[in-house]
Design a protein around this motif. Structure first.
Motif, short mmCIF file in Angstrom:
data_model
loop_
_atom_site.label_atom_id
_atom_site.label_comp_id
_atom_site.label_asym_id
_atom_site.label_seq_id
_atom_site.Cartn_x
_atom_site.Cartn_y
_atom_site.Cartn_z
N GLN A 280 -36.59 -63.19 31.47
CA GLN A 280 -36.21 -62.63 32.53
C GLN A 280 -36.38 -63.72 33.76
OE1 GLN A 280 -37.29 -58.55 32.70
NE2 GLN A 280 -35.56 -57.71 31.94
N ASP A 281 -37.57 -64.52 33.58
CA ASP A 281 -37.84 -65.28 34.79
C ASP A 281 -37.06 -66.86 34.34
OD1 ASP A 281 -39.48 -63.51 35.74
OD2 ASP A 281 -41.25 -64.19 34.99
N GLY A 282 -36.41 -66.79 33.29
CA GLY A 282 -35.71 -68.13 33.02
C GLY A 282 -36.57 -68.97 32.17
N THR A 283 -37.64 -68.51 31.72
CA THR A 283 -38.43 -69.56 31.04
C THR A 283 -37.99 -69.59 29.32
OG1 THR A 283 -40.47 -68.83 32.05
CG2 THR A 283 -40.96 -69.80 29.88
N GLU A 284 -37.79 -70.74 28.79
CA GLU A 284 -37.33 -70.87 27.58
C GLU A 284 -38.47 -70.93 26.58
OE1 GLU A 284 -34.15 -71.27 26.47
OE2 GLU A 284 -33.59 -70.84 28.68
N VAL A 285 -38.49 -69.53 25.97
CA VAL A 285 -39.60 -69.55 25.05
C VAL A 285 -39.00 -68.62 23.83
CG1 VAL A 285 -40.46 -67.62 26.30
CG2 VAL A 285 -42.11 -69.00 25.01
N SER A 286 -39.74 -68.93 22.64
CA SER A 286 -39.54 -68.20 21.67
C SER A 286 -40.31 -66.88 21.45
CB SER A 286 -39.21 -69.03 20.40
OG SER A 286 -40.44 -69.37 19.82
N GLU B 244 -51.04 -56.88 36.31
CA GLU B 244 -52.41 -56.08 35.83
C GLU B 244 -52.34 -54.89 34.88
OE1 GLU B 244 -52.85 -54.17 39.74
OE2 GLU B 244 -53.66 -55.94 40.59
N ASP B 245 -51.03 -54.98 34.15
CA ASP B 245 -50.96 -53.89 33.12
C ASP B 245 -51.08 -54.50 31.89
OD1 ASP B 245 -48.66 -55.42 33.44
OD2 ASP B 245 -47.36 -53.46 33.03
N HIS B 246 -51.10 -53.45 30.86
CA HIS B 246 -51.22 -54.20 29.52
C HIS B 246 -50.11 -54.17 29.02
CE1 HIS B 246 -54.88 -51.67 30.61
NE2 HIS B 246 -55.56 -51.86 29.61
N VAL B 247 -49.68 -55.21 28.29
CA VAL B 247 -48.26 -55.52 27.63
C VAL B 247 -48.49 -55.90 26.23
CG1 VAL B 247 -47.52 -56.55 29.92
CG2 VAL B 247 -48.57 -58.10 28.66
N ASP B 248 -47.38 -55.75 25.83
CA ASP B 248 -47.30 -55.87 24.27
C ASP B 248 -46.47 -57.23 24.22
OD1 ASP B 248 -44.41 -55.57 24.18
OD2 ASP B 248 -44.83 -53.53 23.73
N ALA B 249 -46.74 -57.91 23.03
CA ALA B 249 -45.95 -59.39 23.03
C ALA B 249 -44.42 -59.16 23.24
CB ALA B 249 -46.15 -59.89 21.72
N ASP B 250 -43.76 -58.47 22.76
CA ASP B 250 -42.17 -58.19 23.35
C ASP B 250 -42.04 -58.07 24.72
OD1 ASP B 250 -41.32 -58.58 20.45
OD2 ASP B 250 -41.55 -56.62 19.94
N GLU B 251 -42.63 -57.19 25.46
CA GLU B 251 -42.52 -57.03 26.62
C GLU B 251 -42.86 -58.41 27.51
OE1 GLU B 251 -44.27 -53.22 28.52
OE2 GLU B 251 -45.56 -53.54 26.68
N LEU B 252 -43.87 -59.21 27.04
CA LEU B 252 -44.13 -60.42 27.65
C LEU B 252 -43.18 -61.39 27.24
CD1 LEU B 252 -46.60 -61.72 29.07
CD2 LEU B 252 -47.51 -62.34 26.80
N TYR B 253 -42.48 -61.53 26.16
CA TYR B 253 -41.27 -62.25 25.93
C TYR B 253 -40.11 -61.91 26.70
CZ TYR B 253 -37.04 -63.90 23.14
OH TYR B 253 -35.96 -64.39 22.86
N VAL B 254 -39.64 -60.67 26.94
CA VAL B 254 -38.74 -60.29 27.68
C VAL B 254 -38.85 -60.67 29.37
CG1 VAL B 254 -37.62 -58.04 28.78
CG2 VAL B 254 -38.03 -58.36 26.04
N ARG B 255 -40.19 -60.39 29.75
CA ARG B 255 -40.52 -60.91 30.99
C ARG B 255 -40.24 -62.41 31.26
NH1 ARG B 255 -45.95 -57.40 32.65
NH2 ARG B 255 -45.21 -55.38 32.35
N LEU B 256 -40.60 -63.07 30.17
CA LEU B 256 -40.45 -64.62 30.34
C LEU B 256 -39.21 -65.08 30.30
CD1 LEU B 256 -43.54 -65.65 28.08
CD2 LEU B 256 -43.39 -66.17 30.54
#
Length: 180
Positions: free
Chosen positions: A56-62, A42-54
């Motif tokens: 941490q969830d185990g998603t292999e993403v660049s 629900e919050d506003h996220v920047d691209a780097d926060e989004l990258y870190v969350r992904l």
């Protein structure tokens, strides 16, 4: 984290799928992971926060995939980008969410969302006057919150005390001028 109904997630996925297909872009699991992560918060996220969350969830993403996917999501109106002051751009979900505006504390960077139907009325009136079809608007108000729990409240209190002292000095000066 917000739990959206599966129907909403499915709708958003379908829109993105059709968008990618029409643009002859690959429909990768990583792109859909970025989409779903944005729609699960629900919050506003920047691209780097989004990258870190992904990650941490185990998603292999660049990082590049996150940034490129955000651009695609902007193009298909599933995400909106905000630039709050000099901070990094923030993103939030856009599909079938109510129009809202923002208050931003310049001390603690706290972000408050609000909705006032009068703004919608003004928007419609301006559109009529100028014969303009408004797709969306953005209103960001910057200031200093006066909440007791503001992490930078002491700086704000010092500022208020200085303003009060300046007013007292000005009153004394004005009084002595009239007496003279």
């Amino acid at each position: 984290m917000s739990t959206l109904p599966q129907q909403k997630i499915d709708e958003v996925r379908s829109i993105f799928q059709a968008f990618l297909k029409n643009r002859n872009k690959r429909q990768t699991p990583e792109r859909f992971a970025v989409l779903e992560e944005i729609y699960q918060t629900e919050d506003h996220v920047d691209a780097d926060e989004l990258y870190v969350r992904l990650k941490q969830d185990g998603t292999e993403v660049s990082r590049a995939t996150v940034y490129n996917t955000l651009e695609l999501l902007l193009e298909c109106d599933l995400v909106v980008r905000h630039q709050f002051g000099k901070n990094q751009a923030k993103y939030e979900r856009a599909y079938s969410y109510w129009q809202h505006d923002h208050l931003i504390c310049m001390d603690c960077n706290e972000l408050f969302e609000f909705c006032d139907p009068r703004l919608q009325s003004i928007q419609e009136m301006v559109a009529d006057i100028y014969e303009f079809e408004i797709k969306h608007h953005s209103l960001n108000m910057y200031g200093h919150c006066i909440r007791e729990n503001c992490p930078n409240r002491s700086e704000g209190s010092d500022r208020e005390e200085a303003d009060s002292a300046d007013k007292t000095t000005a009153k004394k000066a004005a009084t002595s001028e009239t007496e003279a």
